[in-house]
Design a protein around this motif. Sequence first.
Motif, PDB file in Angstrom:
ATOM      1  N   GLY A  51     -16.638 -12.754   1.411  1.00 56.25           N
ATOM      2  CA  GLY A  51     -17.779 -12.335   0.605  1.00 56.25           C
ATOM      3  C   GLY A  51     -18.195 -10.892   0.815  1.00 56.25           C
ATOM      4  O   GLY A  51     -19.128 -10.423   0.183  1.00 56.25           O
ATOM      5  N   GLU A  52     -17.518 -10.155   1.679  1.00 53.21           N
ATOM      6  CA  GLU A  52     -17.859  -8.748   1.914  1.00 53.21           C
ATOM      7  C   GLU A  52     -16.834  -7.860   1.218  1.00 53.21           C
ATOM      8  O   GLU A  52     -15.628  -8.056   1.371  1.00 53.21           O
ATOM      9  CB  GLU A  52     -17.868  -8.452   3.418  1.00 53.21           C
ATOM     10  N   ASP A  53     -17.315  -6.896   0.433  1.00 54.22           N
ATOM     11  CA  ASP A  53     -16.419  -5.973  -0.246  1.00 54.22           C
ATOM     12  C   ASP A  53     -15.992  -4.871   0.710  1.00 54.22           C
ATOM     13  O   ASP A  53     -16.828  -4.176   1.287  1.00 54.22           O
ATOM     14  CB  ASP A  53     -17.103  -5.346  -1.470  1.00 54.22           C
ATOM     15  N   LEU A  54     -14.688  -4.731   0.891  1.00 58.40           N
ATOM     16  CA  LEU A  54     -14.126  -3.719   1.781  1.00 58.40           C
ATOM     17  C   LEU A  54     -13.109  -2.892   1.011  1.00 58.40           C
ATOM     18  O   LEU A  54     -12.676  -3.274  -0.070  1.00 58.40           O
ATOM     19  CB  LEU A  54     -13.459  -4.385   2.988  1.00 58.40           C
ATOM     20  N   VAL A  55     -12.725  -1.775   1.581  1.00 58.24           N
ATOM     21  CA  VAL A  55     -11.797  -0.852   0.952  1.00 58.24           C
ATOM     22  C   VAL A  55     -10.686  -0.536   1.940  1.00 58.24           C
ATOM     23  O   VAL A  55     -10.931  -0.399   3.139  1.00 58.24           O
ATOM     24  CB  VAL A  55     -12.551   0.447   0.563  1.00 58.24           C
ATOM     25  N   ILE A  56      -9.469  -0.414   1.450  1.00 59.20           N
ATOM     26  CA  ILE A  56      -8.337  -0.011   2.285  1.00 59.20           C
ATOM     27  C   ILE A  56      -7.896   1.381   1.837  1.00 59.20           C
ATOM     28  O   ILE A  56      -7.658   1.613   0.648  1.00 59.20           O
ATOM     29  CB  ILE A  56      -7.172  -1.006   2.176  1.00 59.20           C
ATOM     30  N   LEU A  57      -7.807   2.299   2.795  1.00 59.35           N
ATOM     31  CA  LEU A  57      -7.405   3.686   2.531  1.00 59.35           C
ATOM     32  C   LEU A  57      -6.252   4.078   3.435  1.00 59.35           C
ATOM     33  O   LEU A  57      -6.052   3.471   4.480  1.00 59.35           O
ATOM     34  CB  LEU A  57      -8.559   4.651   2.860  1.00 59.35           C
ATOM     35  N   ARG A  58      -5.564   5.126   3.070  1.00 61.36           N
ATOM     36  CA  ARG A  58      -4.627   5.782   3.985  1.00 61.36           C
ATOM     37  C   ARG A  58      -5.420   6.868   4.709  1.00 61.36           C
ATOM     38  O   ARG A  58      -6.389   7.395   4.167  1.00 61.36           O
ATOM     39  CB  ARG A  58      -3.485   6.437   3.223  1.00 61.36           C
ATOM     40  N   GLU A  59      -4.996   7.202   5.916  1.00 65.67           N
ATOM     41  CA  GLU A  59      -5.717   8.228   6.672  1.00 65.67           C
ATOM     42  C   GLU A  59      -5.745   9.553   5.915  1.00 65.67           C
ATOM     43  O   GLU A  59      -6.744  10.265   5.933  1.00 65.67           O
ATOM     44  CB  GLU A  59      -5.100   8.425   8.054  1.00 65.67           C
ATOM     45  N   ARG A  60      -4.688   9.877   5.205  1.00 63.54           N
ATOM     46  CA  ARG A  60      -4.637  11.151   4.473  1.00 63.54           C
ATOM     47  C   ARG A  60      -5.639  11.211   3.324  1.00 63.54           C
ATOM     48  O   ARG A  60      -5.922  12.284   2.801  1.00 63.54           O
ATOM     49  CB  ARG A  60      -3.228  11.416   3.975  1.00 63.54           C
ATOM     50  N   ASP A  61      -6.182  10.066   2.895  1.00 64.99           N
ATOM     51  CA  ASP A  61      -7.169  10.039   1.819  1.00 64.99           C
ATOM     52  C   ASP A  61      -8.590  10.259   2.317  1.00 64.99           C
ATOM     53  O   ASP A  61      -9.516  10.346   1.516  1.00 64.99           O
ATOM     54  CB  ASP A  61      -7.091   8.709   1.060  1.00 64.99           C
ATOM     55  N   VAL A  62      -8.772  10.341   3.619  1.00 65.35           N
ATOM     56  CA  VAL A  62     -10.103  10.587   4.203  1.00 65.35           C
ATOM     57  C   VAL A  62     -10.333  12.091   4.236  1.00 65.35           C
ATOM     58  O   VAL A  62      -9.518  12.847   4.757  1.00 65.35           O
ATOM     59  CB  VAL A  62     -10.196   9.983   5.623  1.00 65.35           C
TER      60      VAL A  62
END
Length: 111
Positions: A84-95
């Motif tokens: 029920g929690e919305d999370l996001v997956i990123l690559r380190e280079r996108d930070v």
Amino acid sequence: MPENIASVGKLPIKMLHDRILVALRKEDGDRRSSGGILIPATAQVAKRLVWGEARGVGASVRQVKVGDQVLFSPEDQHEVEVHGEDLVILRERDVHAVAAERIEESTGLYL
């Protein structure tokens, strides 16, 4: 629990490679303009970066630790819902930036 393993709900989650699991900040939803006009979170604004909290990091991530605040573009994310929690997956280079108490001021010069 090791630093590179996040706990979401009842299941531990181990992020792989250079991936970062991020929870969006609640205040990054609807906003108000300086004139008091309500701007919905879904409104298209010029490319606006958002802040989130790193909940898990992969073994290859070098600059981000669990608990850091990270700045990223919403266009670079992959959304996932866990318990029920919305999370996001990123690559380190996108930070784009990291905000954490451990960051020290430096001149940026390498000698």
